[in-house]
Design a protein around this motif. Sequence first.
Motif, PDB file in Angstrom:
ATOM      1  N   GLU A 272       0.878  -1.044   0.131  1.00 52.49           N
ATOM      2  CA  GLU A 272       0.169  -0.130  -0.009  1.00 52.49           C
ATOM      3  C   GLU A 272       0.821   1.124   0.032  1.00 52.49           C
ATOM      4  OE1 GLU A 272      -3.200   2.649  -0.220  1.00 52.49           O
ATOM      5  OE2 GLU A 272      -2.828   0.469  -0.479  1.00 52.49           O
ATOM      6  N   LEU A 273       2.149   1.346   0.721  1.00 52.52           N
ATOM      7  CA  LEU A 273       2.750   2.500   0.870  1.00 52.52           C
ATOM      8  C   LEU A 273       3.354   2.676  -0.699  1.00 52.52           C
ATOM      9  CD1 LEU A 273       4.351   4.747   2.432  1.00 52.52           C
ATOM     10  CD2 LEU A 273       6.122   2.772   2.878  1.00 52.52           C
ATOM     11  N   ALA A 274       3.961   1.496  -1.220  1.00 54.64           N
ATOM     12  CA  ALA A 274       4.754   1.832  -2.558  1.00 54.64           C
ATOM     13  C   ALA A 274       3.567   2.285  -3.372  1.00 54.64           C
ATOM     14  CB  ALA A 274       4.924   0.323  -3.215  1.00 54.64           C
ATOM     15  N   SER A 275       2.164   1.721  -3.326  1.00 56.47           N
ATOM     16  CA  SER A 275       1.286   2.178  -4.409  1.00 56.47           C
ATOM     17  C   SER A 275       0.796   3.813  -4.118  1.00 56.47           C
ATOM     18  CB  SER A 275      -0.117   1.518  -4.148  1.00 56.47           C
ATOM     19  OG  SER A 275      -1.152   1.969  -4.919  1.00 56.47           O
ATOM     20  N   GLN A 276       0.813   4.257  -2.741  1.00 51.41           N
ATOM     21  CA  GLN A 276       0.499   5.558  -2.505  1.00 51.41           C
ATOM     22  C   GLN A 276       1.504   6.540  -3.014  1.00 51.41           C
ATOM     23  OE1 GLN A 276      -1.231   6.951   0.880  1.00 51.41           O
ATOM     24  NE2 GLN A 276      -2.494   5.190   1.328  1.00 51.41           N
ATOM     25  N   LEU A 277       2.783   6.053  -2.729  1.00 53.47           N
ATOM     26  CA  LEU A 277       4.056   6.954  -3.308  1.00 53.47           C
ATOM     27  C   LEU A 277       4.101   6.872  -4.944  1.00 53.47           C
ATOM     28  CD1 LEU A 277       6.806   5.343  -0.988  1.00 53.47           C
ATOM     29  CD2 LEU A 277       5.867   7.694  -0.758  1.00 53.47           C
ATOM     30  N   GLU A 278       3.691   6.111  -5.638  1.00 54.11           N
ATOM     31  CA  GLU A 278       3.525   5.950  -7.104  1.00 54.11           C
ATOM     32  C   GLU A 278       2.640   7.006  -7.513  1.00 54.11           C
ATOM     33  OE1 GLU A 278       4.654   5.360 -10.829  1.00 54.11           O
ATOM     34  OE2 GLU A 278       5.616   4.967  -9.060  1.00 54.11           O
ATOM     35  N   ARG A 279       1.335   6.902  -6.565  1.00 57.90           N
ATOM     36  CA  ARG A 279       0.388   7.942  -6.963  1.00 57.90           C
ATOM     37  C   ARG A 279       0.758   9.405  -6.770  1.00 57.90           C
ATOM     38  NH1 ARG A 279      -2.994   3.916  -4.731  1.00 57.90           N
ATOM     39  NH2 ARG A 279      -3.079   5.002  -2.816  1.00 57.90           N
TER      40      ARG A 279
END
Length: 314
Positions: A272-279
Amino acid sequence: MGHRVAVVVRTKNRPEFLRRALADIAAQTYGDLEIIVVNDGGDHALVTRVIAESDVAENVTVCDTDHPSGRSAAANLGVSAAQTEFIALHDDDDLWHPDFLADGVAWLDAHPGYGGVSMTTEIVYEELRDGAWGEIERVPFWNGMTHISLGEMLVVNRIVPISFLYRRALHDEHGGYDVTLDAVEDWDFYLRVMCTHPIGYLAGPPRAFWTQRPSASGAAANSMFELASEHARDDAIVRDRALSRWIADNDLALPLYIGSVEKRLRHEFSVELASQLERQRHEIVGSMYDHHPLWRRLRKLRARFSRSRSTDGQ
């Protein structure tokens, strides 16, 4: 008739800090106390000279060790020399409000079922200036705390020795500070105590001041900085010992299940953290393209260049 409070001061070759600590104790509004200075392998003559120059010399007992024995052993030596109702550890570099002992004794007298009481604490950062350590900043320690919870203490220690006044009888019941620990010996002791007795909290204005010197090394250093790796290691030792005892009385099933849940939660959090950082990265880049004059200019030039290539191709 003996005193009600024993103040145990651990020190080793830090005469300026010891001098300041004795003056701090002398300023207490509560007078029914004795002071036990544990000289943990330091220069005896230096310690006795500082004590003789203080305003509390007649109330001080010195306990010497032949060689440094460590924080736990030094505390145990001081406690064993006391025959009082209450104990307070006042390390040589920390400080109290003048009413610390008076307020603490009054609170414990009013709450006989409690093993001890901690009080609102401030961290005082110090810096070496012109050869002397002086205050540069104060910040709250656990700002907004209103009570001492065993559940919270299982996560992280919320009591520092300078903030704590407690009943000496706890040592008869739970033993002393664990000499196998180089650090977190106070946290280990509090956890044992809280299994049988609650620890109170006296909120309000700060009554204890925990000094820290992040830039210091050698004799002037704080244990939390000087023993940082030992803190991490001994924290794990305390937890592992307790877990081993629980497993011996039960079995591995619940710890294994908790471990699997933690592993899954860590993985999900990482994804989830990686996804949020990419967004967030796409949003930031998009915002830069949309609003920054330079990027708008580059986009126009790129579009013009693309049209020009398309025309030439025809």
